[in-house]
Design a protein around this motif. Structure first.
Motif, short mmCIF file in Angstrom:
data_model
loop_
_atom_site.label_atom_id
_atom_site.label_comp_id
_atom_site.label_asym_id
_atom_site.label_seq_id
_atom_site.Cartn_x
_atom_site.Cartn_y
_atom_site.Cartn_z
N ASN A 4 3.33 4.33 19.44
CA ASN A 4 4.09 3.33 18.72
C ASN A 4 5.48 3.84 18.38
O ASN A 4 6.45 3.10 18.43
N HIS A 5 5.55 5.13 18.01
CA HIS A 5 6.84 5.71 17.68
C HIS A 5 7.74 5.73 18.91
O HIS A 5 8.93 5.38 18.84
N LYS A 6 7.19 6.14 20.04
CA LYS A 6 7.97 6.18 21.28
C LYS A 6 8.40 4.78 21.70
O LYS A 6 9.53 4.56 22.14
N MET A 7 7.49 3.82 21.57
CA MET A 7 7.80 2.45 21.93
C MET A 7 8.91 1.90 21.03
O MET A 7 9.84 1.23 21.50
N ASN A 8 8.81 2.19 19.73
CA ASN A 8 9.84 1.72 18.81
C ASN A 8 11.19 2.34 19.12
O ASN A 8 12.23 1.66 19.08
N TYR A 9 11.19 3.66 19.43
CA TYR A 9 12.43 4.34 19.79
C TYR A 9 13.03 3.71 21.05
O TYR A 9 14.26 3.51 21.14
N THR A 10 12.18 3.38 22.01
CA THR A 10 12.65 2.73 23.24
C THR A 10 13.27 1.37 22.93
O THR A 10 14.33 1.02 23.47
N LEU A 11 12.63 0.61 22.05
CA LEU A 11 13.17 -0.69 21.67
C LEU A 11 14.51 -0.54 20.96
O LEU A 11 15.45 -1.32 21.19
N LEU A 12 14.62 0.49 20.10
CA LEU A 12 15.89 0.73 19.41
C LEU A 12 16.99 1.13 20.40
O LEU A 12 18.16 0.73 20.23
N LEU A 13 16.62 1.91 21.41
CA LEU A 13 17.59 2.25 22.46
C LEU A 13 18.07 0.99 23.17
O LEU A 13 19.27 0.85 23.47
N ILE A 14 17.14 0.07 23.46
CA ILE A 14 17.52 -1.18 24.12
C ILE A 14 18.46 -1.99 23.22
O ILE A 14 19.43 -2.59 23.70
N VAL A 15 18.18 -2.00 21.91
CA VAL A 15 19.04 -2.71 20.97
C VAL A 15 20.45 -2.11 20.99
O VAL A 15 21.45 -2.83 21.09
N VAL A 16 20.53 -0.77 20.89
CA VAL A 16 21.83 -0.11 20.84
C VAL A 16 22.58 -0.27 22.16
O VAL A 16 23.75 -0.69 22.19
N PHE A 17 21.91 0.08 23.27
CA PHE A 17 22.58 0.00 24.57
C PHE A 17 22.90 -1.46 24.95
O PHE A 17 23.99 -1.75 25.44
N GLY A 18 21.94 -2.35 24.71
CA GLY A 18 22.19 -3.77 24.99
C GLY A 18 23.26 -4.35 24.08
O GLY A 18 24.10 -5.15 24.52
N GLY A 19 23.22 -3.95 22.81
CA GLY A 19 24.24 -4.43 21.87
C GLY A 19 25.63 -4.01 22.26
O GLY A 19 26.59 -4.80 22.20
N PHE A 20 25.78 -2.75 22.68
CA PHE A 20 27.10 -2.29 23.11
C PHE A 20 27.54 -3.00 24.39
O PHE A 20 28.74 -3.26 24.57
N SER A 21 26.61 -3.33 25.28
CA SER A 21 26.96 -4.08 26.49
C SER A 21 27.51 -5.46 26.13
O SER A 21 28.54 -5.89 26.66
N ILE A 22 26.81 -6.15 25.22
CA ILE A 22 27.27 -7.47 24.77
C ILE A 22 28.62 -7.35 24.08
O ILE A 22 29.52 -8.20 24.25
N PHE A 23 28.79 -6.30 23.29
CA PHE A 23 30.05 -6.05 22.59
C PHE A 23 31.20 -5.93 23.61
O PHE A 23 32.26 -6.54 23.46
N GLY A 24 30.97 -5.15 24.67
CA GLY A 24 31.99 -4.97 25.70
C GLY A 24 32.33 -6.28 26.40
O GLY A 24 33.50 -6.57 26.67
N ILE A 25 31.31 -7.07 26.70
CA ILE A 25 31.53 -8.36 27.36
C ILE A 25 32.33 -9.29 26.45
O ILE A 25 33.34 -9.88 26.86
N SER A 26 31.90 -9.42 25.19
CA SER A 26 32.52 -10.40 24.29
C SER A 26 33.98 -10.06 23.99
O SER A 26 34.80 -10.96 23.82
N GLU A 27 34.31 -8.77 23.95
CA GLU A 27 35.68 -8.38 23.64
C GLU A 27 36.61 -8.48 24.84
O GLU A 27 37.82 -8.68 24.66
N ASN A 28 36.09 -8.35 26.05
CA ASN A 28 36.98 -8.14 27.20
C ASN A 28 36.95 -9.23 28.24
O ASN A 28 37.54 -9.08 29.31
N ILE A 29 36.32 -10.37 27.93
CA ILE A 29 36.49 -11.54 28.79
C ILE A 29 37.82 -12.24 28.49
O ILE A 29 38.25 -13.10 29.25
N LYS A 30 38.48 -11.83 27.42
CA LYS A 30 39.72 -12.51 27.06
C LYS A 30 40.88 -12.17 27.98
O LYS A 30 41.82 -12.96 28.12
#
Length: 411
Positions: A4-30
């Motif tokens: 469960n700990h490993k799974m949660n850490y994996t999910l948090l990595l997805i949140v961080v890495f996915g969040g930064f990807s969305i951040f890059g897209i939203s800022e730089n389509i302009k």
């Protein structure tokens, strides 16, 4: 429990890495969208500078309350609100018909971006306690990945024809920002780290940071780096279209190459910063980016690729400075991040206004025979200012290094 700990850490990595990807897209389509916005809504360069300043002001507002909001309602709920707000902003931009309504949509978008920036920084600082420079650079690599894809995809999407209607910049924004809904799945399933914020606020207060000269030097240095980074994202396409007379697709391609080098640097240079030292790394990166960015302004279009190569220098600065903050203020990282990013928001409001008005001022003073030629000179002056901000970042970091050396605490 281990699973469960490993799974949660994996999910948090997805949140961080996915969040930064969305951040890059939203800022730089302009980048590809701004020339079409400017033409369709009859916006001056000063209007564009004002629009970008409004973005920075909205970002700043978000920075002032996000840490408090996380304390009150938790990281999970705050993250859900953030991604929903970013998706809704795409609808408002789609419906915009003039400068005021466009500015309103952008205000909501950058409110979401500011919340995302603080939220991801706090989550990352809590879960990446070892090899901090490497992991933060890796996290911000995904920002670079989103930023690399964004200009090319945005330029292509604006030309899509749906039911005999061109999608345009409005439809592109709505579709791209709807991607913000995707991270809601791992956010909902994750358990976020708790308890650190209260502890760190007792140990490191805003008052203590405000009395620390190094904290202010970090703010100024990072503000200059962020000005260079966001300025290139906002103005490079316009520069290449107006000064070098490139078409929109080629100019957007160059911006994507910039973000590719930006992304690659974050992927490869994180371990280097951990070994070489954070301050020395930032000094090297900053001077490289500033000098490389200046060369095409004076040497001409045949060196335009250097605009993109500057991404190797600019890319690692922000995550490396975040790693420095996490180490320098280990007993109050959340507070230090909030203090720093909030003040960066103030600086970028001013710098975005300044870039737009530098372009207009130099254009108005130019004695060149046509407005187009005068505007080209104005754009060159604005871009030169961006290159100088990168050099100012490195110069300030020299002083940070000197002060840390005096304290026998070189980072």
């Amino acid at each position: 429990m281990r699973f469960n700990h490993k799974m949660n850490y994996t999910l948090l990595l997805i949140v961080v890495f996915g969040g930064f990807s969305i951040f890059g897209i939203s800022e730089n389509i302009k980048g590809p969208a701004l020339p079409n916005m400017q033409l369709e809504l009859n916006l001056s360069d000063g209007n564009l500078g004002l629009l970008l300043a409004i973005n920075s002001f909205s970002f700043l507002i978000a920075c002032t309350f996000t840490s408090w909001l996380i304390d009150k309602i938790g990281t999970k709920v705050t993250s859900i609100l953030t991604f929903l707000l970013m998706a809704v902003s795409g609808l408002f931009i789609y419906l915009s018909s003039n400068f005021l309504s466009l500015a309103g949509g952008y205000f909501l978008l950058y409110l979401g971006n500011g919340m995302l920036e603080i939220g991801l920084a706090i989550i990352a600082a809590r879960i990446f306690t070892r090899n901090t420079g490497t992991m933060l650079n890796l996290s911000h690599f995904f920002y670079g990945l989103g930023s690399t894809v964004a200009p090319i995809l945005a330029a292509q999407m604006m030309g899509w024809e749906i039911s005999s209607t061109i999608l345009g910049w409005r439809g592109m924004y709505m579709i791209m920002l709807s991607l913000s809904l995707l991270p809601l799945v791992p956010v909902t399933l994750s358990r976020f780290p708790k308890g650190e914020t209260e502890e760190t606020n007792e140990r490191t207060s805003i008052k203590k940071l405000a009395k620390d000269p190094i904290a202010w030097l970090i703010v100024f240095s990072l503000s200059m780096a962020v000005t260079a980074e966001l300025g290139i994202a906002a103005w490079l396409v316009n520069y290449l279209v107006k000064v070098s007379e490139w078409n929109l697709a080629d100019a957007s391609g160059m911006l994507s190459i910039f973000f590719f080098t930006f992304m690659l640097a974050r992927l490869l240079l994180g371990p280097v910063t951990d070994r070489f030292g954070y301050t020395k790394s930032i000094i090297t990166f900053s001077f490289f980016a500033g000098i490389i960015s200046m060369i095409p302004i004076f040497a001409g279009d045949r060196f335009a690729i250097l605009f993109a190569i500057a991404g190797f220098g600019i890319g690692p600065i922000y995550p490396t400075m975040m790693a420095l903050l996490a180490k320098k203020y280990a007993n109050g990282t959340d507070t230090a991040i909030t203090f720093t990013v909030t003040l960066i928001g103030v600086a970028t409001v001013l710098s975005n206004l300044l870039i737009g008005y530098i372009i207009e001022f130099v254009t108005s003073l130019s004695l060149r025979p046509t407005y187009v030629a005068s505007n080209q000179l104005g754009m060159q002056a604005g871009y030169l200012f961006l290159a100088l901000t990168a050099i100012l970042c490195g110069t300030t970091c020299l002083e940070i290094h000197r002060r840390l050396k005096q304290q026998n605490n070189i980072l």
